[in-house]
Enzyme design. Structure first.
Site, PDB file in Angstrom:
ATOM      1  N   THR A   1       0.855  -1.187   0.000  1.00 15.77           N
ATOM      2  CA  THR A   1       0.000   0.000   0.000  1.00 15.77           C
ATOM      3  C   THR A   1       0.889   1.233   0.000  1.00 15.77           C
ATOM      4  O   THR A   1       1.874   1.297   0.730  1.00 15.77           O
ATOM      5  CB  THR A   1      -0.936   0.014   1.230  1.00 15.77           C
ATOM      6  OG1 THR A   1      -1.741  -1.166   1.182  1.00 15.77           O
ATOM      7  CG2 THR A   1      -1.859   1.224   1.223  1.00 15.77           C
TER       8      THR A   1
ATOM      9  N   PHE B   1       1.167   5.119   0.832  1.00 15.61           N
ATOM     10  CA  PHE B   1       0.544   6.131   1.682  1.00 15.61           C
ATOM     11  C   PHE B   1       1.129   7.497   1.337  1.00 15.61           C
ATOM     12  O   PHE B   1       2.319   7.596   1.015  1.00 15.61           O
ATOM     13  CB  PHE B   1       0.840   5.854   3.166  1.00 15.61           C
ATOM     14  CG  PHE B   1       0.190   4.609   3.707  1.00 15.61           C
ATOM     15  CD1 PHE B   1       0.744   3.356   3.476  1.00 15.61           C
ATOM     16  CD2 PHE B   1      -0.965   4.687   4.463  1.00 15.61           C
ATOM     17  CE1 PHE B   1       0.148   2.198   3.976  1.00 15.61           C
ATOM     18  CE2 PHE B   1      -1.574   3.548   4.979  1.00 15.61           C
ATOM     19  CZ  PHE B   1      -1.011   2.301   4.726  1.00 15.61           C
TER      20      PHE B   1
HETATM   21  O1  LIG Z   1      -7.456  -0.677   7.879  1.00 13.27           O
HETATM   22  C1  LIG Z   1      -6.242  -0.461   7.976  1.00 13.27           C
HETATM   23  O2  LIG Z   1      -5.502  -1.101   8.714  1.00 13.27           O
HETATM   24  C2  LIG Z   1      -5.672   0.605   7.162  1.00 13.27           C
HETATM   25  O3  LIG Z   1      -4.624   1.097   7.482  1.00 13.27           O
HETATM   26  C3  LIG Z   1      -6.397   1.015   5.924  1.00 13.27           C
HETATM   27  C4  LIG Z   1      -5.933   0.293   4.664  1.00 13.27           C
HETATM   28  C5  LIG Z   1      -6.534   0.997   3.403  1.00 13.27           C
HETATM   29  O4  LIG Z   1      -7.266   1.953   3.504  1.00 13.27           O
HETATM   30  O5  LIG Z   1      -6.197   0.540   2.307  1.00 13.27           O
HETATM   31  C6  LIG Z   1      -4.475   0.395   4.573  1.00 13.27           C
HETATM   32  C7  LIG Z   1      -3.721  -0.614   4.136  1.00 13.27           C
HETATM   33  C8  LIG Z   1      -4.304  -1.877   3.644  1.00 13.27           C
HETATM   34  O6  LIG Z   1      -4.277  -1.773   2.246  1.00 13.27           O
HETATM   35  C9  LIG Z   1      -5.687  -2.069   4.082  1.00 13.27           C
HETATM   36  C10 LIG Z   1      -6.405  -1.085   4.618  1.00 13.27           C
END
Ligand SMILES: O=C(O)C(=O)C[C@]1(C(=O)O)C=C[C@@H](O)C=C1
Length: 391
Positions: free
Chosen positions: A276, A278
């Site tokens: 992911t 950020f």
């Molecule tokens: O729910 C979490 O733990 C988050 O940090 C959010 C979140 C997102 O929004 O994509 C972040 C990383 C992962 O891809 C899954 C969920």
């Protein structure tokens, strides 16, 4: 001046506002003191099980606002009294900030405060700590709350997910980037390794439903389908872990440790390369450099017509500038534009990331060129590329 802006935006119960230079910014920062402290600064948390994988990180990190977990505090499964104590401790975890609580928020200002969405144990919390080591990570209920917390000087930065290698874009944050006036000052890539969690004693066969963030559920589509589990979306992965009863949760191993859950399966994401990205957001932009690889994020809209998007993208191609992301989102306040023949068509915003710094002449030329025919153009930020991925 900054103090008076903040003063008008905040409604403290009792207040004492001073402007002083922040450690992190050179801009003045408001220190606002309020009566109730709803984000406790030190905690003693007890957990029941599954702490082994993260003892060192969680127990050893005394920089967190949230609880320090000690392996010796692992409780016996059958002890009801200890169970109650454990629940009490979990209740003292920092509650995510909601807009309604803004007026009660307090911080001593000694560390950089970084807002993230979710509760303790969310991947976003880990991303915030990767982006700003030793920061005070501040949980927020919603993405909007995190944006607002930065704008209102309650925190210094926000770290929010924007895209995932399996699940794609987090559209909400694209929309919020435009609605708010924050600047992208960096990015962090974080390897997301999902676990299937359940309360102690619950087996995979007992599970019928599984809770998690929609992105996390999408990233584990194959495993969850194989297990025949009904998916239920909640605000964040750790929030799912926290509210578990007879369901399972897709969340991190840290969430298992924090909320005393068992890990039934590890690495359940559909592909081991599950990353992911950020964004690091701040009130002020950083000065773009050319000393290391930079990326620039922009958003623009175009007139309707054949080949206009092709023309827009050509301004980069002509200058050998590589694009790393393109996303289109409906222009919300005027989603339909009517044309002469009354057919009407959708109006879009285009978000583009390209590999060049705004300090680079060719990036400036490309945007000057784009401006000649874009109906709207905004630079969201020019920031160093994250070339590291931590698990
Ligand atoms: O729910 C979490 O733990 C988050 O940090 C959010 C979140 C997102 O929004 O994509 C972040 C990383 C992962 O891809 C899954 C969920």
């Amino acid at each position: 001046m900054a103090a008076s802006v903040a003063r008008s935006q905040l409604t403290p119960l009792s207040r004492q506002i001073t402007a002083k230079p922040s450690q992190s910014d050179q801009t003045p920062k408001c220190i606002v003191r309020f009566r109730p402290l709803n984000i406790p600064r030190r905690f003693n948390v007890t957990v029941k099980a599954s702490i082994n994988r993260n003892d060192e990180k969680i127990g050893g990190n005394n920089n967190k606002t949230a609880p320090a977990l000690h392996p010796q505090s692992i409780l016996d499964d059958d002890d009801d009294e200890e169970d109650a104590a454990s629940k009490d401790s979990l209740n003292s975890l920092p509650r995510p900030l909601s807009s309604a609580q803004f007026s009660n928020f307090v911080s001593d200002g000694s560390r950089l405060r970084v807002a993230y969405q979710g509760v303790r144990g969310a991947y976003s919390e880990s991303a915030a700590e990767k982006a700003y080591p030793n920061c005070e990570a501040v949980p927020c209920e919603q993405f909007d709350t995190a944006f607002e917390a930065v704008e209102r000087w309650l925190v210094d930065r926000a770290v929010l997910p924007i895209e995932n290698s399996l699940g794609g874009s987090i559209h909400r944050n694209y929309d919020l980037l435009l609605r708010h006036r924050l600047h992208i000052v960096g990015e962090v890539k974080f390897a997301v390794r999902h676990c299937l969690l359940a309360n102690p004693g619950v087996k995979v066969e007992d599970l019928k439903r599984v809770l998690s963030h929609p992105q996390a559920l999408a990233q584990c589509e194959n495993t969850l389908t194989k297990l025949g589990l009904v998916r239920e979306a909640v605000d964040d992965t750790a929030g799912a872990a926290k509210q578990l009863k007879d369901t399972g949760a897709v969340a991190s191993s840290s969430a298992a440790a924090i909320y005393g859950l068992n890990i039934l399966a590890e690495d359940i994401q559909d592909d081991c390369d599950n990353v992911t990205r950020f964004l690091m957001l701040a009130r002020e932009p950083i000065i773009p450099g050319t000393d290391r690889p930079f990326k620039t994020s922009i958003v623009f809209s175009l007139e309707e017509g054949p080949g206009v998007l092709f023309k827009a993208l050509a301004v980069f191609a002509l200058r050998q500038i590589n694009l790393t992301k393109i996303e289109s989102r409906p222009l919300r306040n005027q989603p339909l534009r009517s044309s002469d023949d009354n057919s009407g068509y959708f109006d879009y915003l285009f978000y583009v990331d390209f590999e060049a710094s705004m300090a680079d002449q060719k990036a400036q030329n490309a945007l000057r060129h784009l401006k000649e025919f874009a109906t709207f153009l905004r630079v969201l930020g020019s920031y160093p590329i994250d070339t590291t991925i931590v698990p």
